[in-house]
Motif scaffolding. Structure first.
Motif, PDB file in Angstrom:
ATOM      1  N   ARG B 238       0.799  -1.233   0.000  1.00 43.49           N
ATOM      2  CA  ARG B 238       0.000   0.000   0.000  1.00 43.49           C
ATOM      3  C   ARG B 238       0.829   1.279   0.000  1.00 43.49           C
ATOM      4  O   ARG B 238       0.313   2.359  -0.209  1.00 43.49           O
ATOM      5  N   LEU B 245       1.553   6.814  -1.113  1.00 40.40           N
ATOM      6  CA  LEU B 245       0.418   5.890  -1.138  1.00 40.40           C
ATOM      7  C   LEU B 245       0.255   5.261  -2.521  1.00 40.40           C
ATOM      8  O   LEU B 245       0.347   5.940  -3.541  1.00 40.40           O
ATOM      9  N   PRO B 247      -2.572   3.317  -4.680  1.00 46.83           N
ATOM     10  CA  PRO B 247      -3.992   2.946  -4.612  1.00 46.83           C
ATOM     11  C   PRO B 247      -4.193   1.458  -4.891  1.00 46.83           C
ATOM     12  O   PRO B 247      -3.363   0.815  -5.545  1.00 46.83           O
ATOM     13  N   LEU B 248      -5.303   0.940  -4.396  1.00 50.35           N
ATOM     14  CA  LEU B 248      -5.623  -0.483  -4.510  1.00 50.35           C
ATOM     15  C   LEU B 248      -5.427  -1.014  -5.930  1.00 50.35           C
ATOM     16  O   LEU B 248      -4.822  -2.067  -6.130  1.00 50.35           O
ATOM     17  N   GLN B 251      -1.711  -1.608  -6.794  1.00 49.56           N
ATOM     18  CA  GLN B 251      -0.831  -2.342  -5.889  1.00 49.56           C
ATOM     19  C   GLN B 251      -0.298  -3.620  -6.530  1.00 49.56           C
ATOM     20  O   GLN B 251      -0.977  -4.253  -7.331  1.00 49.56           O
ATOM     21  N   GLU B 388      -1.454  11.769   1.814  1.00 56.13           N
ATOM     22  CA  GLU B 388      -2.642  11.934   0.962  1.00 56.13           C
ATOM     23  C   GLU B 388      -2.490  13.179   0.099  1.00 56.13           C
ATOM     24  O   GLU B 388      -2.850  13.189  -1.076  1.00 56.13           O
ATOM     25  N   TYR B 391      -0.184  12.413  -2.711  1.00 56.18           N
ATOM     26  CA  TYR B 391      -0.839  11.546  -3.694  1.00 56.18           C
ATOM     27  C   TYR B 391      -1.812  12.341  -4.562  1.00 56.18           C
ATOM     28  O   TYR B 391      -1.818  12.227  -5.788  1.00 56.18           O
TER      29      TYR B 391
END
Lengths: 120, 402
Positions: B238, B245, B247-248, B251, B388, B391
């Motif tokens: 992650r 960060l 993101p999903l 990944q 955040e 990102y």
């Protein structure tokens, strides 16, 4: 959530706080600090020396240039701060409103950037 | 031989349970157990772990408790507390399995704020020192010490006692929530530099496992444990090398922890097969669907949308609606997601960066880069999280007209 409560001063308010009427204001401040220490909300606090003792540092082309005096010619200057860790912005604002400087100049309440981040 | 570090976290709540059952005074007992744990940390590694470590800790903690009561009595109310000391100290009671639950319920007392509930749980049930907890929450040790001592005073003033309160289901909901907050505090830590914080995820999982052993039939405890395991499985992927960060959808799924996923998935399947649905169970089921997709594209978005619909009906929450909008955008196209966002008029989310961030993402998918960029910038200014912000600023500058 951590907030910085920035205390703004001007030459007149500084003389009020350090003058003959200052004791009552200082007592008000001490009581609030004791309360915030006891509640576990106070993270740290400091007062700054007079802006006349500031040095302004700039690096240009790798060469530091150091000059005297505050960065900006303004009526008010950054005089000190409290960092509190509290449950909500409303609580941070409430603490700022009780800091005696708010009666004369202003307090600025701003969140401190968190080093954590949610999954995007 | 088992090491001191392995033993103490398990023994801490057992020893505290024995003391609180015997002496009732939670605050003083908790101090005494903390001192006994520190004594063990100092002595056991050099002298070896005693044959009966549980008994050793109970004896030392009881002695400290008696000393504390005596010194308190010296100054006030001698006769009132004297009775406490007359109970025999020789017998060493065996730990009771429901002590952990009683302690959790006590630490998550509704008179305390969630951060205080969390801090007290970590100390009294997790056996962490005040210094460790302070490091995890990035505050000075004195600040954390004040918070913990105030929390204990509040519990004492509320007259809370050891045992099962009448509103056990409500209290259990608070316990689950506090464990979930503990997990999130650790999970959102942006990089390995903040080790003290990431240890919170491990502690939350350990305590939830402990709770599950006490309440094996509670579907929401099982759901919570599954949700933690399935989420924690993604931790290695992650964040990028600089703590940024990921993101999903982007990944590296080969980094996901297959053991945690297997355990979490099995728990969800078992929990879904029996008992009523609950928010943790449903969120865990969504986590399992993400975990089983080999790539982001292969995710079963239709089923995830269905689960979010159920979740929204069961426990309406604007954050679920935001996630629902993302899933809907993937299953039925970005317009459907944006339409759902327009229904979201909740003051709990006023000024929350996540609304703008989700809108930006959906606008980007809808082929409206200018509008997306603007929403990413709004979100970046609204967040109070450094990673955040990085990102979202990054997204804003990489969103270009096609």
């Amino acid at each position: 959530m951590k907030y910085m409560l920035m205390i703004y001063d001007n030459p007149e308010t500084r003389s009020v706080f350090f003058g003959p009427d200052g004791d009552a204001l200082m007592a008000e401040m001490d009581a609030l600090m004791a309360e915030l220490t006891e509640s576990g909300e106070l993270v740290s606090t400091d007062a700054l020396a007079d802006p006349a003792s500031s040095k302004v540092v700039r690096v240009r082309d790798g060469v530091p240039a150091i000059t005297d005096g505050p960065l900006a010619e303004a009526k008010e200057h950054f005089g000190g701060y409290l960092i509190v860790d509290c449950d909500s912005e409303a609580r941070a604002v409430e603490i700022a409103a009780r800091w005696p400087s708010a009666k004369f100049t202003a307090m600025e309440v701003r969140p401190i950037l968190d080093i954590s981040g949610e999954e995007m | 031989m088992t090491s001191t570090e392995d033993l103490l976290p398990t023994l801490a709540p057992q020893v505290l349970g024995v003391l609180v059952r015997r002496y009732r005074q939670f605050d003083l007992c908790e101090d005494a157990v903390q001192e006994a744990l520190l004594a063990a940390t100092a002595q056991w590694p050099g002298e070896g772990v005693p044959d009966n470590p549980h008994g050793w800790l109970v004896t030392v903690a009881a002695r400290r408790f008696v000393d504390a009561v005596r010194s308190e009595n010296a100054s006030r109310r001698r006769e009132e507390r004297a009775a406490v000391l007359e109970e025999p100290l020789s017998g060493i009671e065996s730990p009771q399995s429901d002590d952990t639950l009683s302690l959790l319920v006590l630490c998550c007392h509704p008179a305390l704020s969630p951060p205080s509930q969390l801090a007290l749980t970590l100390r009294a049930v997790g056996g962490l020192t005040t210094a460790e907890i302070a490091a995890a929450f990035l505050v000075p040790e004195t600040t954390m010490a004040q918070r913990i001592s105030r929390a204990k005073k509040t519990i004492r003033a509320a007259g809370a006692t050891f045992g099962t309160p009448d509103d056990v289901e409500d209290r259990l909901a608070v316990v689950r929530h506090v464990l979930y907050l503990m997990f999130n505090e650790g999970y959102t830590a942006s990089s390995g530099q903040v080790l003290a914080r990431t240890e919170l995820t491990g502690e939350a999982i350990r305590l939830t496992r402990m709770l599950r052993r006490t309440l094996p039939d509670d579907g929401e405890v099982a759901g919570l444990l599954a949700l933690m395991l399935l989420t924690d499985a993604r931790r290695p992927s992650r964040t990028g090398p600089n703590g940024d960060l990921v993101p999903l959808a982007e990944q590296d799924r080969s980094l996901w922890d297959a053991t945690s996923i297997a355990e979490g998935t099995a728990l969800v399947e078992e929990a879904l097969a029996r008992g009523a649905l609950g928010p943790y169970k449903l969120q865990a089921a969504i986590g399992a669907l993400h975990a089983e997709a080999a790539t982001a594209e292969e995710t079963d978005w239709a089923q995830i949308v269905g689960l979010y619909e159920l979740l929204g009906k069961l426990s309406p929450n604007p954050v679920y609606t935001l996630n629902h909008a993302v899933a809907l955008g993937m299953a039925c196209g970005p317009r459907a997601g944006l339409d759902l966002l327009t229904t979201l008029d909740d003051e709990r989310l006023a000024g929350n960066h996540r609304v703008a961030a989700v809108r930006a993402h959906l606008l980007e998918l809808a082929g409206e880069p200018d509008a997306a960029r603007e929403q990413y910038r709004i979100a970046a200014r609204q967040t109070s999280s450094l990673p955040e912000r990085r990102y979202l600023e990054g997204r804003a500058s990489s969103t270009r007209a096609r």
